[in-house]
Scaffold this motif. Structure first.
Motif, short mmCIF file in Angstrom:
data_model
loop_
_atom_site.label_atom_id
_atom_site.label_comp_id
_atom_site.label_asym_id
_atom_site.label_seq_id
_atom_site.Cartn_x
_atom_site.Cartn_y
_atom_site.Cartn_z
N GLY A 66 92.23 93.67 -110.17
CA GLY A 66 93.68 92.85 -110.00
C GLY A 66 93.92 92.17 -111.27
O GLY A 66 94.23 91.26 -111.41
N GLU A 67 94.30 93.12 -112.31
CA GLU A 67 94.52 92.58 -113.56
C GLU A 67 95.73 93.84 -114.19
O GLU A 67 95.86 94.87 -113.61
N ILE A 68 96.54 93.32 -115.09
CA ILE A 68 97.30 94.14 -115.82
C ILE A 68 96.73 94.03 -117.27
O ILE A 68 96.04 93.19 -117.87
N PRO A 69 97.26 95.21 -117.87
CA PRO A 69 98.15 96.34 -117.59
C PRO A 69 97.50 97.56 -116.92
O PRO A 69 96.05 97.72 -116.99
N GLU A 126 92.55 98.99 -118.39
CA GLU A 126 91.98 98.17 -119.49
C GLU A 126 92.79 98.40 -120.63
O GLU A 126 92.92 99.50 -121.32
N SER A 127 93.36 97.40 -121.42
CA SER A 127 94.45 97.63 -122.40
C SER A 127 93.97 98.23 -123.61
O SER A 127 94.56 99.10 -124.23
N ARG A 128 92.81 98.15 -124.19
CA ARG A 128 92.15 98.62 -125.19
C ARG A 128 91.91 100.10 -124.94
O ARG A 128 92.00 101.10 -125.96
N SER A 165 103.20 89.83 -121.47
CA SER A 165 101.79 89.71 -121.05
C SER A 165 101.10 90.40 -122.48
O SER A 165 101.48 91.23 -122.79
N ALA A 166 100.17 89.51 -122.96
CA ALA A 166 99.51 89.89 -124.15
C ALA A 166 98.75 91.31 -124.01
O ALA A 166 98.86 92.06 -125.16
N CYS A 167 98.14 91.54 -122.94
CA CYS A 167 97.35 92.58 -122.69
C CYS A 167 98.50 93.84 -122.77
O CYS A 167 98.26 95.08 -123.20
N VAL A 224 101.35 88.40 -112.98
CA VAL A 224 100.29 87.74 -112.54
C VAL A 224 100.56 86.58 -111.84
O VAL A 224 100.12 86.22 -110.71
N ASP A 249 99.45 91.11 -109.13
CA ASP A 249 98.19 91.79 -109.62
C ASP A 249 97.11 91.85 -108.51
O ASP A 249 96.32 92.64 -108.63
N LYS A 250 97.16 90.70 -107.81
CA LYS A 250 96.25 90.84 -106.60
C LYS A 250 96.39 91.35 -105.26
O LYS A 250 95.84 91.43 -104.24
N1 LIG Z 1 90.08 93.40 -119.91
C1 LIG Z 1 91.49 93.39 -119.32
C2 LIG Z 1 91.96 92.07 -119.35
C3 LIG Z 1 93.69 92.25 -118.87
C4 LIG Z 1 94.05 90.83 -118.58
O1 LIG Z 1 93.32 89.74 -118.80
N2 LIG Z 1 95.20 90.72 -117.91
C5 LIG Z 1 95.91 89.31 -117.74
C6 LIG Z 1 97.28 89.41 -118.22
S1 LIG Z 1 97.37 89.29 -119.85
C7 LIG Z 1 95.77 89.33 -116.02
O2 LIG Z 1 96.11 90.18 -115.44
N3 LIG Z 1 95.38 88.32 -115.55
C8 LIG Z 1 94.99 88.02 -114.17
C9 LIG Z 1 94.05 87.33 -113.85
O3 LIG Z 1 93.34 87.00 -114.74
O4 LIG Z 1 93.90 86.94 -112.47
C10 LIG Z 1 92.41 94.40 -120.34
O5 LIG Z 1 92.18 94.30 -121.63
O6 LIG Z 1 93.26 94.93 -119.60
#
Ligand SMILES: N[C@@H](CCC(=O)N[C@@H](CS)C(=O)NCC(=O)O)C(=O)O
Length: 222
Positions: free
Chosen positions: A50-53, A64-66, A9-11, A33, A38-39
């Motif tokens: 509901g997102e990673i990481p 929030e990755s950043r 995962s890029a994040c 995901v 994640d959900k």
């Molecule tokens: N703003 C969030 C974005 C995280 C994000 O987009 N993660 C993706 C995987 S790289 C994810 O969890 N996607 C699930 C979805 O969009 O439902 C962060 O930087 O952590």
């Protein structure tokens, strides 16, 4: 420490790269995901969007990755990834913001048109995923990236890294998206710009990135 995410995962890559640069080990807890992990209610307790990481540090949760990159850089010993000079610091933040505002979005549009997305679309979650872009959307994304990359190209004519003379969190925020761009037939947008190409060569051959920068290559890894 625990990192909830996946190693493709890029994040999540941003978090794992900071950990590698700092020489710190953390447990990677597989939250996929594509499999809908994640959900799940359990993961939403960690990450309500509901997102990673997500990072867990001795019971403290941060998402929030950043934000996690910045937290880890201050939290852990090891070489600082944030310039001490105030102007270089400001430029680091500027370039992280440029990535978030103008780069990661169009990169994902192009990823949705490329081979990695064909793998993702073999997953059971295909109905939840946006369709591949049409040619007009892909052309617009390429145009947006060309504009941003021309600005980077001019910046890198005078310095080796985005914030000045040292690798910083700014590079770490960009690298995962560029890696996915290369894997999605968009690498020419980088390589046709000589300063940017040399910069990518410099940063993508770092030990940390060689270890972390894996692109999704099968649905089992999602
Ligand atoms: N703003 C969030 C974005 C995280 C994000 O987009 N993660 C993706 C995987 S790289 C994810 O969890 N996607 C699930 C979805 O969009 O439902 C962060 O930087 O952590």
């Amino acid at each position: 420490m625990k990192v909830y995410g996946t190693d493709t995962s890029a994040c999540t890559h941003k978090v794992l790269t900071v950990l590698e640069e700092k020489g710190h080990q953390a447990e990677l807890v597989f939250v996929s995901v594509i499999r809908g992990h994640d959900k799940s209610p359990e993961h939403r307790k960690r990450q309500p969007f509901g997102e990673i990481p997500v990072l867990e540090d001795d019971g403290f949760l941060i998402y929030e990755s950043r934000a996690i990159m910045r937290y880890l850089d201050r939290r852990l010993p090891g070489p600082s990834l944030t310039p001490s000079d105030i102007r270089a610091y400001g430029l680091m933040e500027q370039w992280i913001s440029v990535e978030q505002s103008y780069v990661s979005g169009p990169v994902w549009t192009l990823v949705r048109g490329g081979p990695v997305y064909e793998i993702i679309r073999r997953s059971p979650a295909v109905d939840l995923l946006p369709p591949p872009p049409n040619e007009a959307e892909a052309a617009q994304a390429r145009g947006e990236l060309a504009r941003a990359f021309d600005i980077v190209e001019r910046t890198l004519a005078a310095q080796e890294y985005l914030a000045g003379d040292a690798f910083s969190l700014a590079e770490i925020s960009w690298m995962p998206y560029l890696q996915y761009l290369f894997a999605s037939h968009g690498g020419h947008l980088v390589t046709e710009r000589p300063n940017m190409a040399a910069w990518w060569q410099r940063i993508s051959t770092r030990r940390s990135w060689i270890k972390v920068g894996k692109v999704l290559d099968s649905v089992e890894n999602t």
